[in-house]
Design a protein around this motif. Structure first.
Motif, PDB file in Angstrom:
ATOM      1  N   LEU A 155       0.864  -1.176   0.000  1.00  0.00           N
ATOM      2  CA  LEU A 155       0.000   0.000   0.000  1.00  0.00           C
ATOM      3  C   LEU A 155       0.897   1.220   0.000  1.00  0.00           C
ATOM      4  O   LEU A 155       1.872   1.284   0.744  1.00  0.00           O
ATOM      5  N   GLU A 157       0.727   5.479   0.196  1.00  0.00           N
ATOM      6  CA  GLU A 157      -0.118   6.639   0.474  1.00  0.00           C
ATOM      7  C   GLU A 157      -0.053   7.615  -0.688  1.00  0.00           C
ATOM      8  O   GLU A 157       1.000   7.803  -1.310  1.00  0.00           O
ATOM      9  N   ASP A 158      -1.184   8.234  -0.983  1.00  0.00           N
ATOM     10  CA  ASP A 158      -1.226   9.225  -2.050  1.00  0.00           C
ATOM     11  C   ASP A 158      -0.153  10.285  -1.802  1.00  0.00           C
ATOM     12  O   ASP A 158       0.007  10.770  -0.688  1.00  0.00           O
ATOM     13  N   ALA A 173      -1.124  -0.219 -10.068  1.00  0.00           N
ATOM     14  CA  ALA A 173      -2.252   0.072  -9.175  1.00  0.00           C
ATOM     15  C   ALA A 173      -3.311  -1.010  -9.327  1.00  0.00           C
ATOM     16  O   ALA A 173      -3.624  -1.437 -10.437  1.00  0.00           O
ATOM     17  N   GLY A 175      -6.279  -0.808  -7.075  1.00  0.00           N
ATOM     18  CA  GLY A 175      -7.384  -0.357  -6.236  1.00  0.00           C
ATOM     19  C   GLY A 175      -6.903   0.555  -5.121  1.00  0.00           C
ATOM     20  O   GLY A 175      -5.702   0.810  -4.986  1.00  0.00           O
ATOM     21  N   THR A 176      -7.846   1.048  -4.334  1.00  0.00           N
ATOM     22  CA  THR A 176      -7.505   1.916  -3.205  1.00  0.00           C
ATOM     23  C   THR A 176      -8.074   1.322  -1.923  1.00  0.00           C
ATOM     24  O   THR A 176      -9.025   0.548  -1.948  1.00  0.00           O
ATOM     25  N   ARG A 177      -7.461   1.722  -0.801  1.00  0.00           N
ATOM     26  CA  ARG A 177      -7.909   1.269   0.503  1.00  0.00           C
ATOM     27  C   ARG A 177      -7.811   2.430   1.478  1.00  0.00           C
ATOM     28  O   ARG A 177      -6.922   3.277   1.372  1.00  0.00           O
ATOM     29  N   SER A 178      -8.713   2.443   2.443  1.00  0.00           N
ATOM     30  CA  SER A 178      -8.641   3.400   3.551  1.00  0.00           C
ATOM     31  C   SER A 178      -8.073   2.665   4.749  1.00  0.00           C
ATOM     32  O   SER A 178      -8.469   1.538   5.039  1.00  0.00           O
ATOM     33  N   THR A 183      -5.718   7.417   2.811  1.00  0.00           N
ATOM     34  CA  THR A 183      -6.099   6.709   1.597  1.00  0.00           C
ATOM     35  C   THR A 183      -4.826   6.191   0.937  1.00  0.00           C
ATOM     36  O   THR A 183      -3.858   6.938   0.778  1.00  0.00           O
ATOM     37  N   TYR A 184      -4.851   4.922   0.584  1.00  0.00           N
ATOM     38  CA  TYR A 184      -3.678   4.254   0.026  1.00  0.00           C
ATOM     39  C   TYR A 184      -4.040   3.562  -1.276  1.00  0.00           C
ATOM     40  O   TYR A 184      -5.154   3.077  -1.441  1.00  0.00           O
ATOM     41  N   THR A 185      -3.087   3.501  -2.182  1.00  0.00           N
ATOM     42  CA  THR A 185      -3.246   2.729  -3.404  1.00  0.00           C
ATOM     43  C   THR A 185      -2.618   1.365  -3.172  1.00  0.00           C
ATOM     44  O   THR A 185      -1.462   1.266  -2.732  1.00  0.00           O
ATOM     45  N   HIS A 186      -3.387   0.312  -3.449  1.00  0.00           N
ATOM     46  CA  HIS A 186      -2.851  -1.041  -3.386  1.00  0.00           C
ATOM     47  C   HIS A 186      -2.139  -1.277  -4.714  1.00  0.00           C
ATOM     48  O   HIS A 186      -2.749  -1.181  -5.776  1.00  0.00           O
TER      49      HIS A 186
END
Length: 193
Positions: A155, A157-158, A173, A175-178, A183-186
């Motif tokens: 993950l 972080e933006d 990339a 997907g994204t996760r909180s 907010t992080y990009t997986h």
């Protein structure tokens, strides 16, 4: 080695005695996630709690999941990675800690089954820009293959500058996760066969 040439970077498994180097670097890198994981409200408090977990097996911050990059005796960086399928079990000791502190025992497990999950990749400030991070990521790929895993995930972080390194290595990339208020990009690196 030729005179005047720097020693090569060597990757070695961490040992419990690496805690004094590794733990502060991990907390510096993971920040808010470390605070949430340990139930503390300062980097110092989080690092203090992590020092108790590092020498123990069976948790996400254990030395058994850490590789150290070093030049001679000088540690330059680290990779903390474990199979994503084990993430929930490796977080159980932190859930227990939170409950013992009277806090909700919720820990968001980060790893995804089927991948080697890079929890933390960190390089000391003085060693940045020397290829240490890429060398550690190659070690992650080797570890994933040894474990029979075809992907490495993490993950990011933006706004994290390391995303450019991850993309150069081959991460994409997914997907994204909180997590812990961020907010992080997986990102996933599917390893060549």
């Amino acid at each position: 080695m030729l005179p005047g040439m720097p020693e090569p970077v060597v990757i070695r498994p961490a040992a419990a005695f690496d805690a004094a180097f590794a733990v502060p670097l991990v907390q510096q890198t993971i920040g808010q996630v470390g605070l949430a994981l340990t139930g503390t409200d300062s980097d110092t408090g989080a690092a203090r709690a992590m020092l108790g977990f590092f020498p123990l097996r069976g948790n996400r911050l254990s030395y058994e999941h850490v590789l150290i990059a070093a030049r001679g005796a000088e540690p330059l960086g680290l990779l903390l990675a474990y199979p994503g399928a084990q993430a929930a079990a490796l977080d159980d000791p932190f859930r227990e800690r939170l409950v013992s502190l009277g806090l909700p025992g919720h820990v968001e497990s980060e790893g995804t089954p089927g991948e080697l999950y890079v929890d933390t990749l960190a390089v000391t400030e003085t060693a940045r820009g020397q290829g240490v991070g890429a060398t550690l990521l190659e070690a992650a790929a080797a570890r994933a293959r040894t474990l029979g895993l075809s992907r490495v995930g993490l993950l990011v972080e933006d706004g994290n500058r390391a995303a450019a390194l991850y993309a150069r290595v081959g991460f994409r990339a997914a997907g994204t996760r909180s997590l812990a208020g961020g907010t992080y990009t997986h990102m996933v690196w599917t390893l060549p066969q």
